[in-house]
Design a protein around this motif. Structure first.
Motif, PDB file in Angstrom:
ATOM      1  N   ASP A 406      27.893  -6.676 -11.249  1.00 10.01           N
ATOM      2  CA  ASP A 406      27.883  -7.021 -12.673  1.00 10.01           C
ATOM      3  C   ASP A 406      29.253  -6.776 -13.293  1.00 10.01           C
ATOM      4  OD1 ASP A 406      25.245  -7.773 -12.650  1.00 10.01           O
ATOM      5  OD2 ASP A 406      24.493  -5.791 -13.202  1.00 10.01           O
ATOM      6  N   GLY A 407      29.897  -5.698 -12.823  1.00 17.16           N
ATOM      7  CA  GLY A 407      31.240  -5.392 -13.313  1.00 17.16           C
ATOM      8  C   GLY A 407      32.224  -6.491 -12.931  1.00 17.16           C
ATOM      9  N   PHE A 409      31.533  -9.623 -12.314  1.00 16.50           N
ATOM     10  CA  PHE A 409      31.268 -10.833 -13.107  1.00 16.50           C
ATOM     11  C   PHE A 409      31.821 -10.685 -14.524  1.00 16.50           C
ATOM     12  CE2 PHE A 409      28.626 -13.418 -15.979  1.00 16.50           C
ATOM     13  CZ  PHE A 409      28.971 -14.668 -15.494  1.00 16.50           C
ATOM     14  N   TYR A 410      31.641  -9.501 -15.073  1.00 17.17           N
ATOM     15  CA  TYR A 410      32.138  -9.249 -16.434  1.00 17.17           C
ATOM     16  C   TYR A 410      33.651  -9.482 -16.506  1.00 17.17           C
ATOM     17  CZ  TYR A 410      32.462  -6.853 -20.975  1.00 17.17           C
ATOM     18  OH  TYR A 410      32.667  -6.554 -22.294  1.00 17.17           O
ATOM     19  N   LEU A 411      34.372  -8.964 -15.534  1.00 21.37           N
ATOM     20  CA  LEU A 411      35.830  -9.133 -15.522  1.00 21.37           C
ATOM     21  C   LEU A 411      36.207 -10.601 -15.318  1.00 21.37           C
ATOM     22  CD1 LEU A 411      36.788  -6.009 -13.367  1.00 21.37           C
ATOM     23  CD2 LEU A 411      37.077  -6.259 -15.823  1.00 21.37           C
ATOM     24  N   ARG A 412      35.485 -11.268 -14.424  1.00 22.54           N
ATOM     25  CA  ARG A 412      35.777 -12.683 -14.159  1.00 22.54           C
ATOM     26  C   ARG A 412      35.487 -13.528 -15.402  1.00 22.54           C
ATOM     27  NH1 ARG A 412      33.055 -14.715  -8.746  1.00 22.54           N
ATOM     28  NH2 ARG A 412      34.513 -16.447  -9.029  1.00 22.54           N
ATOM     29  N   MET A 425      38.341  -2.723  -9.689  1.00 24.07           N
ATOM     30  CA  MET A 425      37.177  -1.835  -9.568  1.00 24.07           C
ATOM     31  C   MET A 425      37.439  -0.737  -8.531  1.00 24.07           C
ATOM     32  SD  MET A 425      34.718  -3.184 -11.591  1.00 24.07           S
ATOM     33  CE  MET A 425      33.113  -2.807 -10.969  1.00 24.07           C
TER      34      MET A 425
ATOM     35  N   ARG B  50      27.270 -17.479 -13.892  1.00 23.74           N
ATOM     36  CA  ARG B  50      26.620 -16.416 -13.127  1.00 23.74           C
ATOM     37  C   ARG B  50      26.025 -16.976 -11.852  1.00 23.74           C
ATOM     38  NH1 ARG B  50      25.514 -11.243 -15.745  1.00 23.74           N
ATOM     39  NH2 ARG B  50      25.250 -10.095 -13.824  1.00 23.74           N
ATOM     40  N   PRO B  72      33.781 -18.672 -12.571  1.00 28.32           N
ATOM     41  CA  PRO B  72      33.664 -18.021 -13.887  1.00 28.32           C
ATOM     42  C   PRO B  72      35.022 -17.783 -14.559  1.00 28.32           C
ATOM     43  CG  PRO B  72      32.236 -16.935 -12.301  1.00 28.32           C
ATOM     44  CD  PRO B  72      33.019 -17.949 -11.532  1.00 28.32           C
ATOM     45  N   GLU B  73      36.019 -17.330 -13.767  1.00 33.78           N
ATOM     46  CA  GLU B  73      37.319 -17.029 -14.374  1.00 33.78           C
ATOM     47  C   GLU B  73      38.027 -18.299 -14.843  1.00 33.78           C
ATOM     48  OE1 GLU B  73      36.317 -16.251 -11.334  1.00 33.78           O
ATOM     49  OE2 GLU B  73      37.913 -16.395  -9.819  1.00 33.78           O
ATOM     50  N   PHE B  84      28.361 -10.937 -23.956  1.00 33.38           N
ATOM     51  CA  PHE B  84      27.211 -10.519 -23.148  1.00 33.38           C
ATOM     52  C   PHE B  84      26.123  -9.860 -23.996  1.00 33.38           C
ATOM     53  CE2 PHE B  84      28.446 -10.560 -18.507  1.00 33.38           C
ATOM     54  CZ  PHE B  84      29.626 -11.257 -18.677  1.00 33.38           C
ATOM     55  N   VAL B  88      28.835  -4.764 -19.718  1.00 32.61           N
ATOM     56  CA  VAL B  88      28.813  -3.892 -18.541  1.00 32.61           C
ATOM     57  C   VAL B  88      29.796  -2.731 -18.716  1.00 32.61           C
ATOM     58  CG1 VAL B  88      29.072  -3.835 -16.030  1.00 32.61           C
ATOM     59  CG2 VAL B  88      28.289  -5.934 -17.153  1.00 32.61           C
ATOM     60  N   GLU B  89      29.359  -1.537 -18.361  1.00 30.22           N
ATOM     61  CA  GLU B  89      30.261  -0.374 -18.385  1.00 30.22           C
ATOM     62  C   GLU B  89      31.085  -0.381 -17.101  1.00 30.22           C
ATOM     63  OE1 GLU B  89      28.647   3.391 -19.343  1.00 30.22           O
ATOM     64  OE2 GLU B  89      27.321   2.620 -20.905  1.00 30.22           O
ATOM     65  N   ILE B  90      32.386  -0.248 -17.231  1.00 32.10           N
ATOM     66  CA  ILE B  90      33.235  -0.221 -16.041  1.00 32.10           C
ATOM     67  C   ILE B  90      34.091   1.047 -16.053  1.00 32.10           C
ATOM     68  CG2 ILE B  90      34.818  -1.541 -14.607  1.00 32.10           C
ATOM     69  CD1 ILE B  90      34.008  -4.035 -16.070  1.00 32.10           C
ATOM     70  N   PRO B  91      33.553   2.135 -15.520  1.00 34.65           N
ATOM     71  CA  PRO B  91      34.285   3.404 -15.546  1.00 34.65           C
ATOM     72  C   PRO B  91      35.627   3.273 -14.835  1.00 34.65           C
ATOM     73  CG  PRO B  91      32.033   3.719 -14.741  1.00 34.65           C
ATOM     74  CD  PRO B  91      32.269   2.245 -14.820  1.00 34.65           C
ATOM     75  N   VAL B  93      38.285   1.642 -15.627  1.00 32.74           N
ATOM     76  CA  VAL B  93      39.141   0.520 -16.017  1.00 32.74           C
ATOM     77  C   VAL B  93      39.435   0.650 -17.508  1.00 32.74           C
ATOM     78  CG1 VAL B  93      39.354  -1.986 -16.220  1.00 32.74           C
ATOM     79  CG2 VAL B  93      38.269  -0.993 -14.197  1.00 32.74           C
ATOM     80  N   PHE B  98      42.624  -3.793 -19.369  1.00 35.64           N
ATOM     81  CA  PHE B  98      41.681  -4.865 -19.055  1.00 35.64           C
ATOM     82  C   PHE B  98      41.899  -6.070 -19.968  1.00 35.64           C
ATOM     83  CE2 PHE B  98      37.586  -6.223 -21.065  1.00 35.64           C
ATOM     84  CZ  PHE B  98      37.260  -7.232 -20.173  1.00 35.64           C
TER      85      PHE B  98
END
Lengths: 465, 254
Positions: A406-407, A409-412, A425, B50, B72-73, B84, B88-91, B93, B98
């Motif tokens: 999920d992380g 995908f979020y970044l992409r 990541m 997705r 997606p990018e 969203f 999403v939590e991304i510890p 980063v 970002f």
């Protein structure tokens, strides 16, 4: 690369070279010791020599550990016993300062350089050290600093710890000696470089380091194991650290041995009242790596922090074993080890926290977290709490996981490429450990190295560094 | 700008979208409403790319490109933005790093110079004001430990910074208190222009008091079953979705 199993058999070496083994490791090293003794002039009468003899005797009886022993259950070191590693690598004459420069973290750092196990004064640098701070080779210190040596050398790392410690004790010739006298402090890290050249093929070296920080002193040092080639050699260091009352010790280890090398080490730490010891243990190289780190918290109000990061790729096996002994009340220990694994690599983590009956108000936290980048990599993680006191706070945990999809995908979804997202990541995962490094150049050196190992969300397989 | 034709999509073999048609032009705001499980979030996820969702039929063109053929990018770089529902939590980063990386990827795609850390700081300060967020947030890890409201505001902050052509807001209003809702709506309204468009996916009419849509569509059982203007949203608020369900079950019976 090296087949495992019983002794006395044909072992396949790199490049298809075949070699017949003639002896078991016990016979081999006993024979080497006899030769070693013969080369000594008069030294064989010293108290140290009696300890060496005791060590080789212990080794002759026990040999290397086997998987039948609880602390070696996940780590098969029989491959190390299958090669008759030589001692006494022919001395290298042609190491230029430019050969060393890629490995110099900061030119201002004082350093001791050992090439294939031998001290190289020409490449070393011990300038502007304050009074009370002694940095020299152990060989020299054995002549000049006998009081500290006799009190500490071989007094903390026990021969019967395992066969590797016994062998080091029997054979060591040199290593680093750092002594900080009462109330002295030196903040800049001292860089200890153990450089292996291609001449080290099928040779073993036994660096022996002694670091003694007396009362109210402060010191920082970096043990850095480096290889100039991808040779198969056996690195077997033992480091004894003493943190006296209220002393502060920062201990960094950056292990970048050849990916074909074996690395087995012990860091034995003795802490007195109110001392503060921090270890930062970075394991990157080696085909079979075993780090034992043991700290004895033998006074009240002690702080002990163990940080670790390991990257394992290919068929590497990296095993970190720690034991923290809480012997007295009111001590804190913090341990965080993180690992990143790819391909068929294996990692082992064992963290034992022992709380003695006297050690009330112990506060111990331990965590081991692993990030797996392939289907085939494996991790064995084993936290162990042995608590004999009733008023303590101890927690531990171990995790093994993959990159959070999920992380990614979020970044992409924000325009960042899939490869960069994965690398980010992984970097973030390692960041929790690298953020704890003190000193900008040291931190940059290690973070840059970790980054250089990442490609497309995987670990590169390459020569280090 | 966006043209969806007969879009069918499935997840794990279950068809969720069953023939969506939608045209979105620059300058427009479309609201997509519907009961739970009608396929609203699936539509948003399919547009963002997705991978769990499989498009089985239909086409989507975005700014003249085949959207479904883009990663997606690449969609993000073309100017599509998904806020969203569950950020999403991304510890580990860093938020600032970002967002600057994302901005530079998009700028590079548009043939613009990358922005330096200093230039970025200037841009982001202005955007932070828009969503009433503190600068301290930049030092934190992406969404880590954020409250629900902070996460949603962070989505709007990212949107404001990346300046998309089309933003899809997936239930950005869910779970927000009225103050946070106003901040989010205000952020969207300030960004509205004749050159960009918004698809606001929501379960509740409330948000549409603050973001006035040009069109309202009702999604039910994977299809748009009704379209209208903002009056349709008010009608739904008063009468719920039952009449929609009833109308459709009747038509199915016939």
């Amino acid at each position: 690369m090296v087949t495992t199993g019983s002794k006395k058999k044909i072992v396949g070496l790199k490049g298809g070279e075949m070699k017949r083994q003639l002896s078991t490791e016990r016979e081999w090293y006993s024979q080497l010791f006899t030769e070693f003794e013969r080369s000594l002039n008069g030294e064989s009468k010293t108290p140290l020599h009696a300890i060496r003899k005791e060590a080789i005797d212990w080794f002759s009886d026990h040999g290397f550990p086997t998987m039948r022993q609880e602390e070696w259950r996940f780590t098969n070191v029989s491959a190390i016993g299958e090669i008759d590693f030589k001692t006494g690598i022919p001395k290298v004459e042609d190491i230029a300062p430019t050969d060393l420069s890629p490995y110099v973290i900061n030119n201002d750092y004082n350093r001791l350089v050992f090439v294939d196990g031998c001290f190289f004064a020409g490449l070393s640098r011990t300038e502007n050290l304050p009074d009370g701070v002694t940095v020299k080779s152990l060989q020299e210190a054995m002549l000049t600093d006998q009081e500290v040596i006799q009190k500490n050398l071989t007094k903390h790392a026990k021969i019967d710890e395992n066969g590797f410690v016994a062998l080091n004790t029997a054979f060591f010739k040199d290593g680093a000696f750092i002594h900080v006298s009462k109330n002295s402090l030196y903040e800049q890290p001292i860089h200890l470089i153990y450089l292996m050249t291609e001449k080290s093929k099928e040779s073993v070296v036994f660096p022996r380091n002694l670091i003694v920080a007396e009362q109210n002193s402060q010191i920082s040092f970096i043990e850095n194991y480096i290889s100039l080639s991808d040779t198969l050699y056996f690195m077997n260091p033992v480091t004894e650290v003493v943190a006296g009352e209220n002393a502060v010790v920062h201990h960094y280890k950056i292990q970048q041995d050849s990916l074909n090398a074996f690395h087995t080490s012990l860091m034995q730490v003795y802490q007195e009242r109110s001392s503060n010891y921090t270890s930062h243990n970075y394991a990157f190289g080696g085909s079979i790596v075993r780090n034992d780190i043991k700290t004895m918290l033998d006074g009240e109000g002690i702080e002990c922090t163990l940080n670790g990061l390991y990257l394992a790729r290919g068929t590497q096996l990296i095993d970190n074993h720690s034991v923290i002994e809480h012997a007295k009340p009111h001590c804190n220990s913090r341990e965080l080890y993180k690992g990143i694994l790819d391909n068929q690599a294996r990692a082992v983590f064992s963290g034992k926290i022992q709380v003695f009956p006297d050690a009330q108000k112990t506060d111990a936290i331990q965590s081991n977290q692993n990030l797996i980048l392939s289907e085939e990599a494996t991790v064995d993680t084993k936290p162990q709490l042995e608590i004999y006191a009733d008023d303590v706070k101890c927690t531990h945990g171990g995790t093994v996981g993959q990159i959070n999809k999920d992380g990614i995908f979020y970044l992409r979804a924000r325009g960042i490429s899939a490869d960069m997202a994965k690398n980010l990541m992984i970097q973030a995962f390692a960041g929790e450990v690298t953020d704890r490094l003190k000193g900008e150049s040291l931190k940059e050196h290690i973070v840059t190295f970790v980054l250089s190992q990442l490609a497309d969300g995987h670990l590169k397989i390459m020569h280090l560094p | 700008m966006l043209s969806i034709k007969n879009l069918h999509a499935a997840v794990a073999g279950n068809e969720i979208l069953k023939g969506i048609d939608l045209e979105v032009k620059a300058g427009q705001v479309h609201a997509i409403m519907g009961p739970n499980g009608s396929g609203k979030s699936t539509l948003a996820a399919v547009l963002a790319g997705r991978e769990e969702f499989e498009v089985t039929r239909g086409t989507v063109s975005f700014a003249g490109k085949d959207l479904l053929g883009l990663a997606p990018e690449e969609r993000a770089r073309e100017g599509l933005f998904l806020a969203f529902q569950y950020p999403v939590e991304i510890p580990g980063v860093n938020s600032s790093y970002f967002l600057r990386t994302a901005l530079n990827e998009i700028r590079q795609h548009r043939g613009l110079e990358k922005v330096s850390a200093m230039e970025f700081l200037k841009i982001i300060r202005e955007k932070l004001q828009l969503v009433e967020m503190d600068e301290k947030f930049l030092k934190r890890s992406v969404n880590e430990g954020f409250s629900g409201g902070e996460k949603k505001r962070n989505e709007i902050l990212q949107m404001a910074t990346l300046e998309p052509r089309l933003a899809v807001l997936d239930e950005t209003d869910s779970g927000l208190d009225i103050d946070a809702l106003k901040i989010v709506a205000n952020g969207v309204n300030k960004l509205r222009s004749k050159d960009n468009a918004f698809i606001v996916v929501t379960h509740y009419q409330r948000l549409l008091n603050y973001i006035i849509p040009d069109f309202v569509h009702v999604l039910y059982q994977g299809k748009i079953v009704k379209s209208g203007d903002k009056e349709l949203a008010l009608h739904l608020e008063d009468y719920g979705y039952d009449w929609i369900k009833e109308e459709n079950s009747r038509s199915e019976r016939w």
